[in-house]
Design a protein around this motif. Structure first.
Motif, PDB file in Angstrom:
ATOM      1  N   PRO A  58       0.813  -1.241   0.000  1.00  0.00           N
ATOM      2  CA  PRO A  58       0.000   0.000   0.000  1.00  0.00           C
ATOM      3  C   PRO A  58       0.832   1.270   0.000  1.00  0.00           C
ATOM      4  CG  PRO A  58      -0.827  -1.584   1.604  1.00  0.00           C
ATOM      5  CD  PRO A  58       0.498  -2.091   1.150  1.00  0.00           C
ATOM      6  N   GLU A  74      -7.030  13.460  10.672  1.00  0.00           N
ATOM      7  CA  GLU A  74      -7.652  12.287  11.258  1.00  0.00           C
ATOM      8  C   GLU A  74      -8.838  12.710  12.126  1.00  0.00           C
ATOM      9  OE1 GLU A  74      -4.984  11.353  15.058  1.00  0.00           O
ATOM     10  OE2 GLU A  74      -3.961  11.085  13.164  1.00  0.00           O
ATOM     11  N   GLN A  88      -8.781   4.122  11.892  1.00  0.00           N
ATOM     12  CA  GLN A  88      -8.440   5.401  12.499  1.00  0.00           C
ATOM     13  C   GLN A  88      -8.894   5.415  13.957  1.00  0.00           C
ATOM     14  OE1 GLN A  88      -8.970   9.014  10.000  1.00  0.00           O
ATOM     15  NE2 GLN A  88     -10.126   7.648   8.659  1.00  0.00           N
ATOM     16  N   THR A 111      -0.102   8.609   1.122  1.00  0.00           N
ATOM     17  CA  THR A 111      -1.234   8.119   1.894  1.00  0.00           C
ATOM     18  C   THR A 111      -0.901   7.953   3.365  1.00  0.00           C
ATOM     19  OG1 THR A 111      -1.987   6.954  -0.085  1.00  0.00           O
ATOM     20  CG2 THR A 111      -3.024   6.332   1.991  1.00  0.00           C
ATOM     21  N   TYR A 112       0.380   7.786   3.696  1.00  0.00           N
ATOM     22  CA  TYR A 112       0.766   7.477   5.064  1.00  0.00           C
ATOM     23  C   TYR A 112       1.849   8.432   5.557  1.00  0.00           C
ATOM     24  CZ  TYR A 112      -1.761   3.148   4.156  1.00  0.00           C
ATOM     25  OH  TYR A 112      -2.738   2.241   3.840  1.00  0.00           O
ATOM     26  N   LEU A 159      -4.098  -3.565   8.340  1.00  0.00           N
ATOM     27  CA  LEU A 159      -4.593  -2.221   8.629  1.00  0.00           C
ATOM     28  C   LEU A 159      -5.276  -2.180   9.994  1.00  0.00           C
ATOM     29  CD1 LEU A 159      -6.160  -1.287   5.165  1.00  0.00           C
ATOM     30  CD2 LEU A 159      -3.884  -0.689   6.021  1.00  0.00           C
ATOM     31  N   GLN A 178      -7.233  16.399   5.102  1.00  0.00           N
ATOM     32  CA  GLN A 178      -7.411  15.004   5.491  1.00  0.00           C
ATOM     33  C   GLN A 178      -6.877  14.785   6.905  1.00  0.00           C
ATOM     34  OE1 GLN A 178      -5.521  12.759   2.387  1.00  0.00           O
ATOM     35  NE2 GLN A 178      -7.393  12.636   1.214  1.00  0.00           N
ATOM     36  N   GLY A 195      -2.197   6.664   8.981  1.00  0.00           N
ATOM     37  CA  GLY A 195      -2.730   7.062   7.691  1.00  0.00           C
ATOM     38  C   GLY A 195      -3.106   8.534   7.657  1.00  0.00           C
ATOM     39  N   ARG A 196      -3.032   9.123   6.494  1.00  0.00           N
ATOM     40  CA  ARG A 196      -3.459  10.508   6.284  1.00  0.00           C
ATOM     41  C   ARG A 196      -4.900  10.492   5.786  1.00  0.00           C
ATOM     42  NH1 ARG A 196       1.954  12.775   3.096  1.00  0.00           N
ATOM     43  NH2 ARG A 196       3.386  12.577   4.881  1.00  0.00           N
ATOM     44  N   GLY A 197      -5.825  10.485   6.742  1.00  0.00           N
ATOM     45  CA  GLY A 197      -7.226  10.344   6.393  1.00  0.00           C
ATOM     46  C   GLY A 197      -7.597   8.925   6.045  1.00  0.00           C
ATOM     47  N   GLU A 198      -6.686   7.986   6.249  1.00  0.00           N
ATOM     48  CA  GLU A 198      -6.912   6.577   5.949  1.00  0.00           C
ATOM     49  C   GLU A 198      -6.632   5.757   7.201  1.00  0.00           C
ATOM     50  OE1 GLU A 198      -7.974   5.575   3.051  1.00  0.00           O
ATOM     51  OE2 GLU A 198      -7.775   7.451   1.925  1.00  0.00           O
ATOM     52  N   ASP A 199      -6.911   4.457   7.114  1.00  0.00           N
ATOM     53  CA  ASP A 199      -6.563   3.551   8.197  1.00  0.00           C
ATOM     54  C   ASP A 199      -5.044   3.465   8.334  1.00  0.00           C
ATOM     55  OD1 ASP A 199      -9.234   3.092   8.518  1.00  0.00           O
ATOM     56  OD2 ASP A 199      -9.251   1.195   7.407  1.00  0.00           O
TER      57      ASP A 199
END
Length: 873
Positions: free
Chosen positions: A59, A265, A117, A66-67, A114, A263, A88-92
């Motif tokens: 990923p 959290e 959040q 993304t991270y 994963l 983004q 994550g940046r706005g992600e898990d």
């Protein structure tokens, strides 16, 4: 003229921020840090300059944006596994588990998964590691401690994680099953979870208008106890928090720009936007195996009230069991705090120690853990920057603390790159939190240009408890600093007291624990440390190894190579010491190589027959052995002309432990030259005689063999030419060695250790050596013309007698350190981080046959005991 520097409260504010940059120092002496901007792990081998990056999981490699950089990095005690967590940046958030190959820098992604959040990882710990060693500081007697924490009989590795949603996860690989498994339990309420069964427990709901997120946690285990204690600090976030959209902004510049939503959290990490809970939550977890499945159970303990705001460090300290009682039933939770008050003055730093005792239940069974005491301490003046747990392998348990000054004087005449003391490192007793007077203090050094403005935000203690690696809050690069840790004030490198040096105890403990000694031998590098002190430390190391570790000769040679080679590479002020150290480590490396060649010959021999497919490998070994013997014999011949005139007071070996003068080397051909250790150390001499015997028998075998192929005929002629034109009659020289061995075996072990530590024959050793040297000079077994004048030297004009050391250096540089064959540089090879030797054996893609036992034995480590790194063709 001097200037004054002063720190402000803002200089210490990074100490309170979460998450902090991670740093990990593995037992193989690799320091892992996070990249400042990218989701990347940077690894540096200490104390070499080798650096490499770990591969990305899928990923992250598909989208680096993304991270965030990892916030948790931890390496398993056996250095085979590495875990990291990437928010994550706005992600898990993403968890990744790497597995190490044969080389230090060979890592591959084993698993990734994963976490949602607000459920990211805040703490991690490995279970089921090898048992630790402790060593008595007065006698040097080692003791293996009981195992810590729950046993893991069916899983390896086993990793426990504490997440932001107050849960404990067990992540593991079952034996013979390649897939990663995990199950978890709640840390906020009592629960029992069985492996591979659904979790039916109900979580306790948070308050209606807020939610608690775990921001810091500590995991503690103790000896001879299967329980796991978890301490957690939470932060309260309002649920009504939302991210403003572009339409909510009142500023409109009329520009045709499309703004992307931030983004951020779900729960912010900024301390100003939320309140930190004033309590510390405690939970106890049991991990058990019922013969079929693992069972995870949790129990909630009373919370610790009135813990000050702004928690800085949180860690468990476990008391070392004594020799009389190897069961420990106490643990201590150490927490440090920082109070910025009203942000108008310097913050106040404090520390608390909470002691936990396991009470005994009825029937003699172990009961529950209860908190018995609480001790407070404030740090004024000064700033408590770092708290690091001391692994109690030598004395009672404690913690290292670094106290930074808040003001000081800056000399104007100092150059820009000079360093100045800005604080000190000390040892604190546990649980009373007072300074331990039996330990000294080490200064904290910092560049003059950063005095009072840069304070490290995280630190890690080296595996040998000798150095401290600190990480600074730089937004652009991963900056680190290495500081020297304090040592017991009663132990030093002086031999007058007769006590065992602290450094020698540390080296022996590291060897017993199968850890790298790079961080320990680093203390022997400064040119201000004379060679006599290096030999003193090694002498005590050899004494303990001979006493408690059977067959420790190769271990002794390996640590000799590491100590003197590192000094050769990094000592520049004293040319004489550098040259002497260079000859010493090469001599010790040759002794290891002789033992290795004997092992190879033994493995390649089937009774009286030799494996025909390994003829060329054995010819390479024979060539190297003959070359080494030629070098030794030529040194003997050159020394025989003036050996009788050496004065009895001119021996470096006797000066080593009898006076304060440095090691003498008034004449390069004197009998205290390191190369003569091949002849006066009983084990080295026996190995050399065995190696010559292997060459002689192999030559006779090929002589009586009828070649059936062109390859076998060519190998036979090559070996016969090597022996015939070496200028050495092997049986005749062996008789001289036999007579010398009869005298050498009379030397006591202590004298052997002293000579090996300095790699210099003592005066008493030179008496039989002088007889052997003179015998070689007169013996018809040596053809001096062939020894000193080679046919290829007649062509290129090279004079071998002018530089005997140059050929020794070329041997290591151009030959395979294991097989002794010529390096072809056509395949990816390996290089030893200890001796610098390279190897390509078994790496060539053209080699299709299976490896032999002797090849497998050095697949993970070099012949000197060092670890491998990869090299390009």
């Amino acid at each position: 003229m001097e200037a004054t520097w002063n720190s402000g409260w803002w200089d210490f504010h990074p100490l309170s921020e979460y998450p902090r940059k991670p740093v990990e120092w593995s037992n193989s002496s690799v320091i892992f840090t996070a990249h400042a901007l990218q989701p990347l792990i940077i690894a540096r081998h200490f104390s070499s300059s080798r650096q490499f990056n770990l591969p990305f999981p899928a990923p992250i490699s598909s989208n680096l944006n993304t991270y965030d950089p990892p916030t948790i990095i931890t390496c398993s005690p056996d250095d085979r596994w590495l875990f990291a967590f990437f928010p994550g940046r706005g992600e898990d958030g993403l968890c990744c588990l790497w597995h190490r190959g044969v080389e230090l820098d060979s890592w591959s992604v084993k698993e990734w998964w994963l976490f949602a959040q607000s459920a990211g990882v805040v703490a991690a710990r490995w279970l089921g590691g090898p048992r630790e060693w402790t060593i008595d500081s007065s006698s040097g007697a080692p003791t293996r401690l009981p195992s810590r924490g729950p046993s893991t009989p069916v899983s390896n590795p086993t990793l426990i994680l504490v997440t932001q949603d107050h849960r404990l996860f067990v992540c593991y690989l079952r034996y013979y099953k390649p897939k990663l498994n995990m199950f978890s339990c709640s840390l906020l309420q009592a629960s029992v979870i069985v492996e591979q069964e659904p979790d039916n427990s109900q979580e306790t709901l948070d308050e209606v208008d807020s939610v608690k997120i775990c921001i810091n946690a500590a995991i503690g285990t103790t000896y001879s106890d299967s329980s796991i204690l978890v301490a957690m600090r939470s932060q309260v976030f309002p649920i009504s928090f939302s991210v403003p959209t572009p339409d909510q902004f009142s500023l409109d510049l009329g520009l045709p720009l499309e703004m992307e939503p931030d983004q951020t959290e779900v729960y912010p990490t900024a301390r100003e936007d939320s309140s930190e809970d004033s309590t510390i939550q405690i939970a106890e977890v049991q991990l058990q195996f019922d013969g079929t499945r693992m069972v995870l159970s949790s129990k909630v303990h009373p919370i610790i009230e009135n813990a000050p705001n702004r928690l800085r460090d949180l860690c468990f300290v476990c008391k070392t069991p004594s020799n009389e009682n190897l069961s420990s039933t106490s643990m201590h939770l150490v927490a440090s705090f920082i109070d910025f008050k009203e942000y108008v003055s310097l913050p106040i730093f404090s520390m608390k120690c909470y002691s936990f005792i396991r009470t005994n239940a009825s029937g003699g069974e172990k009961g529950t853990w209860t908190m018995q005491s609480e001790i407070n301490r404030d740090f004024e003046p000064g700033a408590l920057a770092q708290v690091a747990v001391f692994q109690p392998a030598y004395t009672d348990h404690g913690v290292y603390v670094s106290i930074y000054d808040t003001s000081g004087m800056q000399p104007r005449h100092k150059i820009q790159q000079a360093e100045l003391s800005v604080g000190h490192l000390k040892m604190l007793k546990i649980p009373d939190l007072t300074y331990d007077d039996t330990w000294g203090a080490s200064p904290v050094l910092a560049p003059i240009r950063t005095l009072g403005t840069e304070v490290p935000i995280n630190s890690i203690v080296s595996p040998g408890q000798n150095l401290l690696c600190t990480i600074f809050p730089s937004p652009w690069s991963s900056q680190m600093s290495i500081q020297k840790l304090p040592r017991p004030s009663s132990s030093n490198l002086a031999s007058s007291s007769g006590s065992i040096p602290f450094l020698a105890l540390s080296i022996v403990t590291a060897i017993l624990s199968n850890r790298s000694t790079d961080d320990l031998t680093h203390s022997l590098l400064p040119s201000s440390t004379p060679l006599i002190e290096v030999a003193e430390v090694l002498y005590h190391v050899f004494t303990l190894l001979d006493r408690y570790v059977p067959g420790a000769f190769t271990l002794q040679l390996g640590i000799t190579v590491e100590s003197y080679r590192s000094r050769t590479l990094r000592t520049s002020s004293n040319i004489h010491d550098r040259e002497r150290a260079d000859v010493i480590w090469r001599t010790a490396h040759d002794m290891i190589s002789v033992a290795t060649c004997n092992a190879v010959f033994n493995d390649c021999t089937d009774g009286q027959e030799y494996q025909t497919d390994l003829f060329w490998q054995m010819i390479d070994l024979s060539s190297w052995i003959l070359g080494l013997v030629e070098t030794i014999v030529k040194e003997c011949i050159l020394s025989s002309d003036f050996a009788d005139s050496i004065e009895s007071t001119g021996s470096a070996g006797d000066d080593l432990f009898g006076s304060d003068s440095p090691i003498k080397d008034t004449n390069l051909r004197s009998l205290d030259y390191p190369v003569f250790m091949h002849l006066v150390h009983i084990q080295a001499l026996r190995n050399l005689r065995i190696a010559l015997g292997h060459v002689n028998r192999f030559c006779k075998y090929l002589t009586g063999l009828t070649p059936r192929t062109e390859n076998s005929h060519l190998s036979k002629e090559v070996l016969l030419d090597l022996v015939d034109y070496s200028g050495i009659d092997i049986p005749g020289l062996d008789k001289i060695f036999q007579e010398l061995e009869d005298f050498v075996q009379e030397f006591d072990d202590d004298q052997m250790r002293k000579a090996l530590a300095s790699c210099s024959p003592s005066l008493s050793m030179q008496i039989p050596l002088r007889e052997a040297v003179n015998s070689m000079s007169r013996s018809p077994a040596l053809n001096k013309a062939r020894l000193f004048i080679k046919s290829f030297e007649m062509i290129d004009g090279h004079n071998q007698t002018m530089s005997l050391d140059r050929s020794q250096k070329d041997k290591i540089k151009n030959r395979d350190v294991v097989s002794k064959g010529v390096l072809l540089y056509r395949a990816q090879g390996t290089e030893c981080v200890r001796c610098g030797g390279r190897s390509e054996y078994g790496k060539d893609i053209m080699v299709s046959r299976p490896l032999n036992n002797w090849e497998k034995s050095w697949a993970r480590r070099c012949i000197c005991g060092g670890l491998w790194t990869r090299t390009l063709p």
